[in-house]
Design a protein around this motif. Sequence first.
Motif, PDB file in Angstrom:
ATOM      1  N   ARG A  10       0.851  -1.209   0.000  1.00 53.85           N
ATOM      2  CA  ARG A  10       0.000   0.000   0.000  1.00 53.85           C
ATOM      3  C   ARG A  10       0.879   1.249   0.000  1.00 53.85           C
ATOM      4  O   ARG A  10       2.037   1.207   0.405  1.00 53.85           O
ATOM      5  CB  ARG A  10      -0.939   0.004   1.198  1.00 53.85           C
ATOM      6  N   TYR A  11       0.263   2.331  -0.449  1.00 48.13           N
ATOM      7  CA  TYR A  11       1.027   3.573  -0.589  1.00 48.13           C
ATOM      8  C   TYR A  11       1.585   4.056   0.755  1.00 48.13           C
ATOM      9  O   TYR A  11       2.672   4.633   0.812  1.00 48.13           O
ATOM     10  CB  TYR A  11       0.153   4.665  -1.217  1.00 48.13           C
ATOM     11  N   THR A  12       0.855   3.827   1.833  1.00 51.20           N
ATOM     12  CA  THR A  12       1.333   4.284   3.149  1.00 51.20           C
ATOM     13  C   THR A  12       2.634   3.597   3.545  1.00 51.20           C
ATOM     14  O   THR A  12       3.380   4.120   4.387  1.00 51.20           O
ATOM     15  CB  THR A  12       0.266   4.043   4.229  1.00 51.20           C
ATOM     16  N   ASP A  13       2.919   2.422   2.957  1.00 48.99           N
ATOM     17  CA  ASP A  13       4.170   1.712   3.245  1.00 48.99           C
ATOM     18  C   ASP A  13       5.319   2.176   2.350  1.00 48.99           C
ATOM     19  O   ASP A  13       6.479   1.831   2.602  1.00 48.99           O
ATOM     20  CB  ASP A  13       3.993   0.201   3.031  1.00 48.99           C
ATOM     21  N   LEU A  14       5.002   2.923   1.298  1.00 43.82           N
ATOM     22  CA  LEU A  14       6.002   3.206   0.272  1.00 43.82           C
ATOM     23  C   LEU A  14       7.216   3.975   0.781  1.00 43.82           C
ATOM     24  O   LEU A  14       8.349   3.622   0.418  1.00 43.82           O
ATOM     25  CB  LEU A  14       5.349   3.948  -0.902  1.00 43.82           C
ATOM     26  N   PRO A  15       7.088   5.016   1.617  1.00 44.93           N
ATOM     27  CA  PRO A  15       8.292   5.737   2.037  1.00 44.93           C
ATOM     28  C   PRO A  15       9.349   4.836   2.682  1.00 44.93           C
ATOM     29  O   PRO A  15      10.531   4.922   2.343  1.00 44.93           O
ATOM     30  CB  PRO A  15       7.748   6.773   3.034  1.00 44.93           C
ATOM     31  N   LEU A  26      17.457  -2.256  -4.643  1.00 42.68           N
ATOM     32  CA  LEU A  26      16.438  -3.259  -4.910  1.00 42.68           C
ATOM     33  C   LEU A  26      15.321  -2.654  -5.750  1.00 42.68           C
ATOM     34  O   LEU A  26      15.050  -1.460  -5.688  1.00 42.68           O
ATOM     35  CB  LEU A  26      15.834  -3.773  -3.595  1.00 42.68           C
ATOM     36  N   GLY A  27      14.648  -3.502  -6.521  1.00 42.42           N
ATOM     37  CA  GLY A  27      13.465  -3.071  -7.229  1.00 42.42           C
ATOM     38  C   GLY A  27      12.247  -3.081  -6.322  1.00 42.42           C
ATOM     39  O   GLY A  27      12.310  -3.510  -5.166  1.00 42.42           O
ATOM     40  N   LEU A  28      11.131  -2.621  -6.868  1.00 42.28           N
ATOM     41  CA  LEU A  28       9.871  -2.593  -6.120  1.00 42.28           C
ATOM     42  C   LEU A  28       8.765  -3.249  -6.938  1.00 42.28           C
ATOM     43  O   LEU A  28       8.634  -2.995  -8.140  1.00 42.28           O
ATOM     44  CB  LEU A  28       9.456  -1.157  -5.810  1.00 42.28           C
ATOM     45  N   GLU A  29       7.967  -4.084  -6.271  1.00 43.20           N
ATOM     46  CA  GLU A  29       6.738  -4.604  -6.860  1.00 43.20           C
ATOM     47  C   GLU A  29       5.568  -3.975  -6.130  1.00 43.20           C
ATOM     48  O   GLU A  29       5.388  -4.190  -4.923  1.00 43.20           O
ATOM     49  CB  GLU A  29       6.664  -6.130  -6.734  1.00 43.20           C
ATOM     50  N   LEU A  30       4.781  -3.204  -6.843  1.00 44.28           N
ATOM     51  CA  LEU A  30       3.632  -2.509  -6.255  1.00 44.28           C
ATOM     52  C   LEU A  30       2.401  -3.394  -6.348  1.00 44.28           C
ATOM     53  O   LEU A  30       2.083  -3.922  -7.410  1.00 44.28           O
ATOM     54  CB  LEU A  30       3.387  -1.190  -6.988  1.00 44.28           C
ATOM     55  N   GLN A  31       1.670  -3.542  -5.231  1.00 44.73           N
ATOM     56  CA  GLN A  31       0.566  -4.503  -5.181  1.00 44.73           C
ATOM     57  C   GLN A  31      -0.810  -3.878  -4.959  1.00 44.73           C
ATOM     58  O   GLN A  31      -1.827  -4.553  -5.077  1.00 44.73           O
ATOM     59  CB  GLN A  31       0.845  -5.541  -4.090  1.00 44.73           C
ATOM     60  N   ASP A  48      -1.340   9.068  -9.194  1.00 45.01           N
ATOM     61  CA  ASP A  48      -0.589  10.324  -9.174  1.00 45.01           C
ATOM     62  C   ASP A  48       0.362  10.374  -7.978  1.00 45.01           C
ATOM     63  O   ASP A  48       1.510  10.836  -8.100  1.00 45.01           O
ATOM     64  CB  ASP A  48      -1.545  11.519  -9.118  1.00 45.01           C
ATOM     65  N   GLN A  49      -0.096   9.892  -6.829  1.00 46.80           N
ATOM     66  CA  GLN A  49       0.755   9.867  -5.635  1.00 46.80           C
ATOM     67  C   GLN A  49       1.962   8.962  -5.844  1.00 46.80           C
ATOM     68  O   GLN A  49       3.097   9.322  -5.501  1.00 46.80           O
ATOM     69  CB  GLN A  49      -0.055   9.400  -4.422  1.00 46.80           C
ATOM     70  N   TYR A  50       1.717   7.770  -6.398  1.00 47.13           N
ATOM     71  CA  TYR A  50       2.828   6.856  -6.661  1.00 47.13           C
ATOM     72  C   TYR A  50       3.814   7.482  -7.651  1.00 47.13           C
ATOM     73  O   TYR A  50       5.038   7.390  -7.473  1.00 47.13           O
ATOM     74  CB  TYR A  50       2.303   5.535  -7.228  1.00 47.13           C
TER      75      TYR A  50
END
Length: 258
Positions: A10-15, A26-31, A48-50
Amino acid sequence: MDRVLITCERYTDLPAHLSVAKQQKLGLELQEFSDPNVLDGNWQGLLDQYQRSLDGFAETLTLHGSYIDLVSGSPDKKLVALTRERYLHNLEIGRELGVSAIDFHANYLPLVDHPDYLPGWVERQVDFWGLLAEKAGGYNITLLLENMWEPDPGIIRQILDRVKSRHLQACLDVGHAALYSRLPISAWIKTMGEYLVYAHLHNNHGTTDEHLAFGDGVIDFPELLPALRALPHPPMLSLELPTLDAIKASLPYLQLAE
């Protein structure tokens, strides 16, 4: 060196995930865009946020596609049309994000034991994924077929052999293989062969799909990882783990860049 991604639910975990990804290269897999509530809500605002947060991110970026109750191999054309709509939506989001790959579940139903089920299912999947792979190719995105309940890797291999597109490849989910197949994971690696370009890595105790850190279940990662690395073209390794603590506990198993 291993090519490694970490999943972000989730976006809240992204930072926090982005900080670790940048530090460790490392790469990122967005779910989050696999959630139907997101896709039926303000997905554009979330996108837009991502995009703002990931501006300048130089490592590999992938997406987990929709999967909940979706059936690309159904004989019901209306259900297939809904599934295609969801997947095309994911493709558009992936294009906007600049992802290199999107992962989708094959969703074979092993409890359906009618002799006509598997041949018909494969035929319908070939039609479905052939057209979608062509669309993905126009965006330079690779679609990944992931095992969920499939008891045998040959089920997915049949689809890949017949579609024969470089934009449709395989994702081996080792946790699902350990739970829903009686075959060893080594057999999955061998059968998927040259199509195996991506792997979801997580552990469990052999009863439920727990998504545990590498050292916390029945899968022997010190044995598994060398088998993946021994392939002529080792797959990208995505740590499909729900917490940053589980990710950090699993990273020492991997060969990372200094």
